[in-house]
Design an enzyme around this catalytic site. Structure first.
Site, PDB file in Angstrom:
ATOM      1  N   LEU A 125      24.162 -44.141  -9.232  1.00  0.00           N
ATOM      2  CA  LEU A 125      24.333 -45.373  -9.130  1.00  0.00           C
ATOM      3  C   LEU A 125      25.912 -45.875  -9.102  1.00  0.00           C
ATOM      4  O   LEU A 125      26.567 -46.332  -8.098  1.00  0.00           O
ATOM      5  CB  LEU A 125      23.709 -46.320  -9.951  1.00  0.00           C
ATOM      6  CG  LEU A 125      24.051 -47.929  -9.956  1.00  0.00           C
ATOM      7  CD1 LEU A 125      23.306 -48.443  -8.711  1.00  0.00           C
ATOM      8  CD2 LEU A 125      23.185 -48.534 -11.167  1.00  0.00           C
ATOM      9  N   THR A 126      26.600 -45.228  -9.828  1.00  0.00           N
ATOM     10  CA  THR A 126      27.943 -45.809 -10.043  1.00  0.00           C
ATOM     11  C   THR A 126      29.056 -45.025  -9.023  1.00  0.00           C
ATOM     12  O   THR A 126      28.856 -43.998  -8.426  1.00  0.00           O
ATOM     13  CB  THR A 126      28.616 -45.138 -11.365  1.00  0.00           C
ATOM     14  OG1 THR A 126      27.802 -45.676 -12.449  1.00  0.00           O
ATOM     15  CG2 THR A 126      29.969 -45.682 -11.664  1.00  0.00           C
ATOM     16  N   PRO A 128      33.287 -45.192  -7.518  1.00  0.00           N
ATOM     17  CA  PRO A 128      34.471 -45.532  -7.966  1.00  0.00           C
ATOM     18  C   PRO A 128      34.698 -47.048  -8.159  1.00  0.00           C
ATOM     19  O   PRO A 128      35.499 -47.448  -9.094  1.00  0.00           O
ATOM     20  CB  PRO A 128      35.440 -44.814  -6.896  1.00  0.00           C
ATOM     21  CG  PRO A 128      34.468 -43.850  -6.449  1.00  0.00           C
ATOM     22  CD  PRO A 128      33.237 -44.332  -6.336  1.00  0.00           C
ATOM     23  N   ALA A 130      32.348 -49.220  -8.172  1.00  0.00           N
ATOM     24  CA  ALA A 130      31.308 -50.214  -8.379  1.00  0.00           C
ATOM     25  C   ALA A 130      30.645 -49.485  -9.620  1.00  0.00           C
ATOM     26  O   ALA A 130      29.964 -48.706  -9.629  1.00  0.00           O
ATOM     27  CB  ALA A 130      30.173 -50.030  -7.417  1.00  0.00           C
ATOM     28  N   SER A 132      30.611 -51.539 -13.633  1.00  0.00           N
ATOM     29  CA  SER A 132      29.914 -52.369 -14.460  1.00  0.00           C
ATOM     30  C   SER A 132      29.151 -53.274 -13.109  1.00  0.00           C
ATOM     31  O   SER A 132      28.271 -53.780 -13.146  1.00  0.00           O
ATOM     32  CB  SER A 132      30.770 -53.168 -15.279  1.00  0.00           C
ATOM     33  OG  SER A 132      31.309 -52.409 -16.143  1.00  0.00           O
ATOM     34  N   ARG A 268      33.201 -30.950 -51.255  1.00  0.00           N
ATOM     35  CA  ARG A 268      34.804 -31.087 -51.531  1.00  0.00           C
ATOM     36  C   ARG A 268      35.341 -31.363 -52.675  1.00  0.00           C
ATOM     37  O   ARG A 268      34.782 -32.586 -53.284  1.00  0.00           O
ATOM     38  CB  ARG A 268      35.043 -31.934 -50.316  1.00  0.00           C
ATOM     39  CG  ARG A 268      36.807 -32.183 -50.344  1.00  0.00           C
ATOM     40  CD  ARG A 268      37.412 -31.147 -50.131  1.00  0.00           C
ATOM     41  NE  ARG A 268      38.981 -31.221 -49.754  1.00  0.00           N
ATOM     42  CZ  ARG A 268      39.869 -30.274 -49.655  1.00  0.00           C
ATOM     43  NH1 ARG A 268      39.582 -29.159 -49.974  1.00  0.00           N
ATOM     44  NH2 ARG A 268      41.117 -30.831 -49.711  1.00  0.00           N
ATOM     45  N   HIS A 339      35.769 -36.168 -44.181  1.00  0.00           N
ATOM     46  CA  HIS A 339      36.325 -34.924 -44.257  1.00  0.00           C
ATOM     47  C   HIS A 339      38.099 -34.906 -44.088  1.00  0.00           C
ATOM     48  O   HIS A 339      38.483 -33.627 -44.355  1.00  0.00           O
ATOM     49  CB  HIS A 339      36.042 -34.115 -42.703  1.00  0.00           C
ATOM     50  CG  HIS A 339      34.531 -33.749 -42.782  1.00  0.00           C
ATOM     51  ND1 HIS A 339      33.617 -34.587 -42.869  1.00  0.00           N
ATOM     52  CD2 HIS A 339      34.134 -32.509 -42.687  1.00  0.00           C
ATOM     53  CE1 HIS A 339      32.355 -33.853 -42.778  1.00  0.00           C
ATOM     54  NE2 HIS A 339      32.585 -32.699 -42.706  1.00  0.00           N
ATOM     55  N   GLU A 364      25.410 -46.203 -18.959  1.00  0.00           N
ATOM     56  CA  GLU A 364      24.334 -47.131 -18.621  1.00  0.00           C
ATOM     57  C   GLU A 364      24.658 -48.423 -19.050  1.00  0.00           C
ATOM     58  O   GLU A 364      23.774 -49.094 -19.551  1.00  0.00           O
ATOM     59  CB  GLU A 364      23.143 -46.583 -19.382  1.00  0.00           C
ATOM     60  CG  GLU A 364      22.672 -45.108 -18.703  1.00  0.00           C
ATOM     61  CD  GLU A 364      21.216 -44.811 -18.815  1.00  0.00           C
ATOM     62  OE1 GLU A 364      20.543 -45.428 -18.940  1.00  0.00           O
ATOM     63  OE2 GLU A 364      20.837 -43.558 -19.066  1.00  0.00           O
ATOM     64  N   THR A 366      28.346 -50.715 -20.131  1.00  0.00           N
ATOM     65  CA  THR A 366      29.214 -50.653 -21.556  1.00  0.00           C
ATOM     66  C   THR A 366      28.539 -51.867 -22.645  1.00  0.00           C
ATOM     67  O   THR A 366      27.690 -52.465 -22.079  1.00  0.00           O
ATOM     68  CB  THR A 366      30.516 -51.333 -21.040  1.00  0.00           C
ATOM     69  OG1 THR A 366      30.551 -52.626 -20.377  1.00  0.00           O
ATOM     70  CG2 THR A 366      31.211 -50.220 -19.976  1.00  0.00           C
TER      71      THR A 366
END
Ligand SMILES: Cc1cc2nc3c(=O)[nH]c(=O)nc-3n(C[C@H](O)[C@H](O)[C@H](O)COP(=O)(O)OP(=O)(O)OC[C@H]3O[C@@H](n4cnc5c(N)ncnc54)[C@H](O)[C@@H]3O)c2cc1C
Length: 382
Positions: A125-126, A128, A130, A132, A268, A339, A364, A366
């Site tokens: 669908l997406t 460059p 088009a 969102s 740890r 960590h 899919e 934002t």
């Protein structure tokens, strides 16, 4: 209300977990570093029914629903987000578009091999310009006798270089705006259809993300998917289901990062104690576990609704996707923090969760777009 999984669903979770831990986990970093698309595990995924989870057995599928599908994606992503993403794009985007809107002939020709894992699917669908605003699609399909002539380019197509079948959206009547975009089924090897640049990504590196290019590509008229002009509108329905899979993907990665952080907190030692004995670390783990549990409820509520044939689930799938992806980013961030310096090093799995999980707040739709979708539902706007 019923919050427990059935025996069959628990068994599915165990078998996907066993497979992911046994056959994916040993290769995760090697595939990530080499950006290697794991073709070698596709036959096994197919054998387990994971490439056709959502489709009836008569179309080669496992005949299961969104709850089982979410379990599978969650368990794959708990070990490797990339594999979860490959399976998600194949199932809930490409194959599901053909299942929901294809003719019987199209289902026999394309869905059956996809669901059996004999072919790999992608969904484009997406573009460059088009993203969102996918209604701004520029790729065109012009009717020429019995064919459509496709010209344009798509960007960021998951499985783009490996797909045998690609469902792509193209403008067929510009003046009709979003009702002038149609879906077409492309097959590997069609003249004028080829993958372009492979993207070099921050995360999800073992999944393939590529351009897909159409140059005077001749697509047979019978490959029009759904009604002419309804491709974009149908895509919105496909994304309702797809967002559940991105939510499950985020949930799985959050779970994986949380488990790694919990293990580390118990091992740890600093200042003569395990770091899990410090309240600061305990509070982080408590927050992470609570956020994950809340996300799990939203994901499986949306999946449950999606399995009820008469239910609308646009709002719930967007809420699940928004919440699960945002908390997963937070959980992975805290897992790295727990960590310390080792969280920044590739020898520990949290480094990869941290990179991979960011995709979930973007792909899919934002997080900002999910909020627009949810608000539209709340305010009763079209
Ligand atoms: C790894 C990966 C895999 C993908 N796989 C696929 C795939 O298989 N098929 C496919 O078709 N696409 C795929 N995509 C594309 C993805 O869906 C888009 O990247 C996404 O929809 C955002 O579009 P964009 O990147 O053009 O961002 P833009 O639309 O340019 O957005 C940029 C920023 O502006 C914000 N924004 C835009 N419009 C608004 C608004 N109206 N209100 C508020 N904020 C706004 C966005 O939220 C974002 O923060 C993939 C992307 C990635 C990175």
């Amino acid at each position: 209300m019923e919050f427990s999984f059935t025996d069959e669903q628990q068994q599915l979770r165990r078998s996907v977990r066993e497979f992911a831990e046994g056959e994916i986990a040993p290769h995760v970093m090697e595939w990530d570093e080499a950006s290697h698309f794991p073709v070698e595990i596709m036959p096994k995924l197919a054998e387990m029914g994971l490439l056709g989870v959502l489709f009836p057995e008569k179309y080669g599928g496992a005949g299961l629903g969104y709850i089982e599908y979410s379990i599978a994606i969650e368990e794959l992503a708990r070990v490797d987000g990339s594999v979860g993403l490959i399976v998600a794009a194949h199932n809930s985007l490409c194959s599901n578009h053909i299942y929901k809107f294809g003719t019987e002939t199209q289902k026999q020709k394309f869905l059956v091999p996809l669901a059996r894992g004999k072919s790999i699917g992608a969904w484009s669908l997406t573009e460059p310009e088009a993203g969102s605003d996918a209604g701004g699609t520029r790729t065109t399909a012009v009717r020429n006798g019995s064919h459509w002539i496709l010209n344009g380019a798509k960007t960021f197509t998951t499985n783009g270089r490996y797909a045998d079948v690609c469902v792509a959206m193209a403008v067929t009547k510009r003046e009709k705006a979003s009702h002038g975009i149609s879906a077409l089924i492309l097959e590997k090897g069609m003249a004028g259809f080829r993958p372009g640049k492979k993207e070099n990504k921050l995360g999800m590196r073992a999944s393939d993300t590529s351009e897909v290019i159409f140059s005077d590509c001749r697509v047979p008229g019978e490959n029009l998917l759904g009604q002419e002009g309804e491709g974009f509108i149908n895509s919105l329905q496909i994304l309702d289901g797809g967002r559940i899979s991105i939510a499950a993907l985020a949930l799985g990665m959050a779970q994986g990062a949380f488990e790694a952080a919990t293990r580390y907190a118990k091992q740890r030692k600093q200042f003569g104690k395990t770091i899990g004995e410090f309240q600061a670390i305990q509070f982080k783990l408590a927050d992470m576990a609570t956020q994950i549990e809340a996300a799990r409820l939203l994901v499986y509520q949306a999946a449950w609704l999606a399995d009820r044939k008469d239910a609308r689930f646009t709002r719930e799938s967007s809420m699940a996707k928004l919440f699960a992806s945002e908390i997963a980013v937070r959980v992975a961030n805290e897992a790295v923090q727990i960590h310390g310096g080792y969280g920044f090093i590739k020898d520990y799995p949290v480094e990869k969760y941290y990179r991979d999980v960011k995709l979930c707040t973007i792909g899919e739709g934002t997080s900002e777009i999910q909020k627009l979708v949810i608000a539209r539902q709340l305010l009763g706007k079209k």
